[in-house]
Scaffold this motif. Structure first.
Motif, short mmCIF file in Angstrom:
data_model
loop_
_atom_site.label_atom_id
_atom_site.label_comp_id
_atom_site.label_asym_id
_atom_site.label_seq_id
_atom_site.Cartn_x
_atom_site.Cartn_y
_atom_site.Cartn_z
N VAL A 342 -21.28 71.68 101.13
CA VAL A 342 -22.05 72.93 101.06
C VAL A 342 -21.27 74.06 101.72
CG1 VAL A 342 -24.18 74.08 101.76
CG2 VAL A 342 -24.24 71.70 101.00
N SER A 345 -18.61 75.19 99.53
CA SER A 345 -19.17 75.96 98.42
C SER A 345 -19.39 77.41 98.81
CB SER A 345 -20.48 75.33 97.95
OG SER A 345 -20.29 74.00 97.55
N VAL A 387 -21.98 67.25 89.75
CA VAL A 387 -22.91 67.65 90.81
C VAL A 387 -23.66 66.45 91.37
CG1 VAL A 387 -24.75 68.20 89.15
CG2 VAL A 387 -24.77 69.25 91.41
N ASP A 390 -21.38 64.69 93.83
CA ASP A 390 -21.31 65.42 95.10
C ASP A 390 -22.58 65.26 95.91
OD1 ASP A 390 -18.74 66.29 94.89
OD2 ASP A 390 -19.21 68.33 94.25
N ALA A 391 -23.72 65.22 95.21
CA ALA A 391 -24.99 65.00 95.90
C ALA A 391 -24.99 63.63 96.58
CB ALA A 391 -26.15 65.11 94.92
N SER A 394 -22.73 63.46 99.60
CA SER A 394 -23.26 64.19 100.76
C SER A 394 -24.24 63.35 101.56
CB SER A 394 -23.92 65.49 100.30
OG SER A 394 -22.98 66.35 99.69
N CYS A 403 -30.87 67.42 95.94
CA CYS A 403 -29.96 68.32 95.21
C CYS A 403 -30.41 68.55 93.78
CB CYS A 403 -28.55 67.75 95.24
SG CYS A 403 -27.37 68.70 94.27
N TYR A 407 -31.55 71.88 91.96
CA TYR A 407 -30.82 72.25 90.74
C TYR A 407 -31.79 72.65 89.62
CZ TYR A 407 -27.17 71.65 87.12
OH TYR A 407 -26.28 71.82 86.09
N SER A 445 -18.79 70.41 90.05
CA SER A 445 -18.70 70.16 91.49
C SER A 445 -19.41 71.28 92.26
CB SER A 445 -17.23 70.09 91.92
OG SER A 445 -16.54 69.12 91.17
N PHE A 446 -19.88 70.95 93.46
CA PHE A 446 -20.64 71.91 94.26
C PHE A 446 -19.96 73.27 94.33
CE2 PHE A 446 -23.47 69.20 97.32
CZ PHE A 446 -24.17 68.76 96.22
N GLU A 447 -18.65 73.26 94.64
CA GLU A 447 -17.95 74.53 94.87
C GLU A 447 -17.97 75.40 93.62
OE1 GLU A 447 -16.02 71.49 97.64
OE2 GLU A 447 -16.86 71.55 95.62
N VAL A 450 -21.91 76.45 92.81
CA VAL A 450 -22.48 77.49 93.68
C VAL A 450 -21.83 78.84 93.41
CG1 VAL A 450 -22.74 78.24 96.07
CG2 VAL A 450 -23.18 75.86 95.46
#
Length: 479
Positions: A342, A345, A387, A390-391, A394, A403, A407, A445-447, A450
């Motif tokens: 996060v 991101s 995603v 990545d969730a 995390s 997540c 979303y 992916s998160f980055e 976001v």
């Protein structure tokens, strides 16, 4: 007083009943988890569970579908297209990978069952099912229609406005592509141009205006050709899907008869085409145009189609193979990342134009790819996590639940906001939401996710302000 108490009791009962309905969405995941000691059964329960979720959601059994428009005329809303594309790709495409690990090549069993892999595959499929349930819960909780908007755009101007946006957005996107640090706006405006042009084509056909129709057809042909030269399957398929969705309200039978077989043909030939195209372009021996012609010829006449297509169905259609690597390594070998992704991101949001020394986003993402031994350092391959991965990385299953709920909620809330700002479904959801927020169709992916959502939201407001200044978007008279 008694009537008031009775109304309160009914309201409370209705609220509890609705909450119970949401729990139904998680029944397949729960049942699959109970059978985790039988991997084949657990996988099949989780996999078929996503079809159950599709059924109960899209038939309005969990929450009534929006009634402000016919279903055929609201397919771009999150409960339909976002769910079908995102969850369909995530949850339903792994069957070929599962089938392959049962030892099958198409319908022939040529290898022994891979017992070691099946438990991991079943675990990942349960996570997919959990993610699907969380996604639609987030969508449904915030799905409130009709959307009341104080703004409107005159209906007779919509067709020309769509064409104008398509023609303006594309060259503007090229300017951003040429501007260091601002290339993210290229992708937004390029997608917006494609959606606007395709929607304009859907408007032009029944209007039978030759000038508009000709220009729209040229735009669509250009976009489709660009998709062919991209070297990826998704843009080609999306080009066809979006046109079919936009034409469906006016030409239902024609779309069903032509577009469904067309999509099947694309799935048959695209793997071979893309494989050949990438081989030609990566070698540097052919231009993109020549590579496309060679690839098309090989796809239509090649002898290796069966092998190429099976490899595509098993390893490329679904990302479960990569997911199993991440689940295998985390948390046993690599600890959960918790809030690290996060934080990365939030860093990614800052344009490189304002922060030239900002860490390279792709490098940040690839670090967890290397940590999980998905690919080796120095490899030219890309295996960036989706995603849902990545969730999981995390906070495990809890991370997926939270997540994917967020979303779905974000997709729904942004879609509603777009309809409020742009006067309704066509300009708000079909154009702006679908044009600027295509990232929701395929969770990255998160980055990347976001960053894309944040700046797309900014772009949405900029476009709104511009159209207000030009008095294209007007304020309704309040009586």
């Amino acid at each position: 007083m008694r009537l008031q108490r009775a109304d309160d009791i009914r309201s409370q009962f209705s609220s509890h009943h609705q909450v119970f309905k949401y729990f139904i969405l998680f029944a397949p995941f729960t049942l699959a988890s109970l059978f985790d000691f039988v991997p084949i059964a657990s996988y099949l329960i989780a996999w078929s569970g996503s079809f159950f979720i599709f059924f109960v959601v899209l038939t309005g059994r969990i929450k009534p579908l929006p009634s402000d428009r016919p279903v055929s005329d609201q397919l771009m809303r999150p409960v339909f297209l976002v769910q079908i594309i995102f969850a369909g790709y995530m949850s339903c495409t792994s069957i070929f990978y599962f089938w392959s690990n049962l030892g099958y090549y198409y319908s022939q069993q040529s290898l022994p069952i891979n017992e070691d892999a099946l438990a991991l595959i079943a675990q990942c499929q349960r996570y997919y099912c959990l993610g699907h349930a969380a996604l639609v819960t987030g969508i449904l909780v915030f799905m409130k229609y009709p959307v009341m908007s104080k703004y409107y755009i005159e209906k007779q101007k919509v067709a020309n406005l769509l064409l104008t946006i398509a023609l303006v957005a594309y060259p503007l996107s090229l300017l951003f592509l040429a501007s260091p640090g601002l290339s993210q706006f290229y992708f937004q405006l390029n997608s917006l141009s494609f959606i606007a042009g395709t929607l304009a084509l859907a408007f032009a056909l029944p209007m039978q205006k030759l000038a508009n129709l000709s220009l729209c057809l040229i735009l669509y042909a250009f976009n489709f050709y660009s998709a062919l030269l991209s070297g990826f399957k998704e843009p080609i398929i999306i080009s066809v899907v979006v046109l079919g969705v936009f034409l469906y309200p006016s030409y239902k039978k024609m779309v069903v008869v032509t577009f469904i077989p067309l999509l099947l043909i694309l799935f048959l030939f695209l793997p071979s085409y893309v494989n050949s195209f990438r081989g030609s372009t990566n070698s540097g021996e052919e231009s993109s145009d020549n590579a496309s012609r060679i690839a098309l010829d090989e796809a239509l006449n090649g002898d290796s189609m069966d092998e190429t297509n099976w490899g595509f169905l098993v390893y490329r259609l679904s990302e479960i193979d990569m997911f199993t690597h991440y689940v295998k390594s985390t948390p046993d070998d690599v600890a959960f990342y918790k809030l690290q992704l996060v934080k990365q991101s939030l860093i990614a949001i800052v344009p490189r134009f304002f922060w030239p020394t900002k860490p390279i986003t792709e490098d940040l993402i690839m670090e967890r790819v290397y940590n999980a031994n998905v690919i080796n350092r120095g490899s030219s391959a890309s295996a960036k996590p989706a995603v849902i991965v990545d969730a999981y990385l995390s906070y495990g299953a809890g991370g997926i639940l939270i997540c994917l709920f967020v979303y779905g909620a974000l997709a729904q809330l942004i879609s509603i906001r777009a309809e409020k700002l742009f006067g309704g479904y066509v300009m708000g959801c079909a154009l702006i939401f679908s044009g600027l927020f295509q990232v929701f169709w395929r969770g990255l992916s998160f980055e990347f996710l976001v960053n894309s959502v944040f700046w797309s939201y900014v772009s949405m407001w900029v476009i709104f302000k511009l159209l207000r200044v030009k008095n294209i978007i007007k304020v309704r008279d309040i009586v």
